[in-house]
Motif scaffolding. Structure first.
Motif, PDB file in Angstrom:
ATOM      1  N   ALA A 145       5.044  -2.791 -13.924  1.00 57.39           N
ATOM      2  CA  ALA A 145       4.735  -4.215 -13.763  1.00 57.39           C
ATOM      3  C   ALA A 145       3.791  -4.693 -14.864  1.00 57.39           C
ATOM      4  CB  ALA A 145       4.129  -4.476 -12.386  1.00 57.39           C
ATOM      5  N   ASP A 146       2.805  -3.867 -15.229  1.00 59.46           N
ATOM      6  CA  ASP A 146       1.881  -4.239 -16.311  1.00 59.46           C
ATOM      7  C   ASP A 146       2.613  -4.383 -17.641  1.00 59.46           C
ATOM      8  OD1 ASP A 146      -0.290  -4.264 -14.615  1.00 59.46           O
ATOM      9  OD2 ASP A 146      -1.014  -2.282 -15.204  1.00 59.46           O
ATOM     10  N   CYS A 182       6.038   4.979 -12.315  1.00 60.32           N
ATOM     11  CA  CYS A 182       4.882   4.273 -11.750  1.00 60.32           C
ATOM     12  C   CYS A 182       5.194   2.775 -11.705  1.00 60.32           C
ATOM     13  CB  CYS A 182       3.636   4.525 -12.586  1.00 60.32           C
ATOM     14  SG  CYS A 182       2.179   3.646 -11.974  1.00 60.32           S
ATOM     15  N   PRO A 183       5.409   2.218 -10.501  1.00 64.34           N
ATOM     16  CA  PRO A 183       5.742   0.792 -10.405  1.00 64.34           C
ATOM     17  C   PRO A 183       4.639  -0.127 -10.928  1.00 64.34           C
ATOM     18  CG  PRO A 183       6.027   1.913  -8.280  1.00 64.34           C
ATOM     19  CD  PRO A 183       5.435   2.897  -9.223  1.00 64.34           C
ATOM     20  N   SER A 194       1.828  -8.230  -4.303  1.00 62.99           N
ATOM     21  CA  SER A 194       2.940  -8.514  -5.218  1.00 62.99           C
ATOM     22  C   SER A 194       2.885  -9.987  -5.613  1.00 62.99           C
ATOM     23  CB  SER A 194       4.269  -8.209  -4.535  1.00 62.99           C
ATOM     24  OG  SER A 194       4.523  -9.167  -3.525  1.00 62.99           O
ATOM     25  N   HIS A 195       3.649 -10.325  -6.624  1.00 62.59           N
ATOM     26  CA  HIS A 195       3.688 -11.721  -7.070  1.00 62.59           C
ATOM     27  C   HIS A 195       4.192 -12.628  -5.949  1.00 62.59           C
ATOM     28  CE1 HIS A 195       3.956 -10.382 -11.558  1.00 62.59           C
ATOM     29  NE2 HIS A 195       2.867  -9.972 -10.960  1.00 62.59           N
ATOM     30  N   ALA A 196       5.199 -12.164  -5.210  1.00 62.31           N
ATOM     31  CA  ALA A 196       5.752 -12.959  -4.110  1.00 62.31           C
ATOM     32  C   ALA A 196       4.714 -13.153  -3.007  1.00 62.31           C
ATOM     33  CB  ALA A 196       7.007 -12.288  -3.554  1.00 62.31           C
ATOM     34  N   GLU A 197       3.955 -12.108  -2.706  1.00 66.09           N
ATOM     35  CA  GLU A 197       2.920 -12.215  -1.663  1.00 66.09           C
ATOM     36  C   GLU A 197       1.816 -13.191  -2.079  1.00 66.09           C
ATOM     37  OE1 GLU A 197       3.115  -7.739   0.301  1.00 66.09           O
ATOM     38  OE2 GLU A 197       2.028  -8.022  -1.590  1.00 66.09           O
ATOM     39  N   LEU A 201      11.774   0.467 -16.778  1.00 65.75           N
ATOM     40  CA  LEU A 201      10.412   0.950 -16.991  1.00 65.75           C
ATOM     41  C   LEU A 201       9.978   1.905 -15.875  1.00 65.75           C
ATOM     42  CD1 LEU A 201       8.763  -2.347 -18.262  1.00 65.75           C
ATOM     43  CD2 LEU A 201       9.120  -0.249 -19.595  1.00 65.75           C
ATOM     44  N   GLN A 202      10.333   1.582 -14.638  1.00 66.57           N
ATOM     45  CA  GLN A 202       9.953   2.449 -13.521  1.00 66.57           C
ATOM     46  C   GLN A 202      10.604   3.820 -13.640  1.00 66.57           C
ATOM     47  OE1 GLN A 202      10.881   0.234  -9.966  1.00 66.57           O
ATOM     48  NE2 GLN A 202       8.989  -0.934 -10.060  1.00 66.57           N
TER      49      GLN A 202
END
Length: 171
Positions: free
Chosen positions: A34-35, A29-30, A136-139, A23-24
């Motif tokens: 992600a969306d 566009c990251p 980010s999800h990890a953060e 996708l990127q």
């Protein structure tokens, strides 16, 4: 042994980085990637009957990723044309439609605010940290001392709830 819903989710998690890279590369566009990845995850819940094999599940996920990216790019192009059309010279008709557009935007904002208020506190906080703070999800997982998987599930739940609230009002 049949390929189950659990197997579909496991397959998604295993190829998630590949889909995100795909996708990127297409969208450049990251954040949008992600969306769209979240959209794919949400669509897994609606996948009935589940694919018969991992190969079929992977193919379905990449097909959906491709279709979503094409739809996004088309929408971007369409919005660009609309912006050019509406941000060009304003006519009297454009100015007379402004109160109606403002009212529609206010109604939609109220729908979203209501939907956000209905979310459980943790779910709302995860959405805030992701979309407003840009974590980010990890953060987010580290900050809230929860798993990345739980962050993803709660974020998907929040986005689906908000989408449904707006879609229900539009219907």
């Amino acid at each position: 042994m049949a390929f189950s819903d659990h197997d579909v989710y496991r397959t998604f998690l295993s190829i998630r980085p590949q889909i995100q890279r795909f996708l990127q590369q297409r969208l450049r566009c990251p954040d949008t990637a992600a969306d769209l990845l979240q959209d794919i995850y949400l669509r897994l819940m609606l996948l009935k009957p589940p694919p018969a094999s991992e190969v079929e599940a992977r193919a379905w996920m990449f097909t959906v990723a491709s279709n979503l990216s094409i739809d996004h790019l088309r929408g971007q192009k369409r919005r660009g044309h609309l912006l050019d059309q509406y941000l060009g010279e304003e006519t009297e008709a454009d100015l007379s439609a402004e109160p109606e557009r403002t009212l529609q935007a206010q109604d939609q904002l109220l729908q979203i605010q209501t939907a956000l208020a209905q979310l459980p506190d943790l779910c709302a906080e995860i959405l805030y940290l992701s979309r407003i703070e840009g974590l980010s999800h990890a953060e987010i997982a580290k900050q809230l001392n929860i798993s990345v998987s739980w962050v993803e599930k709660q974020l998907a739940k929040a986005l689906l709830h908000c989408r449904q609230a707006v879609d229900d009002e539009d219907a």
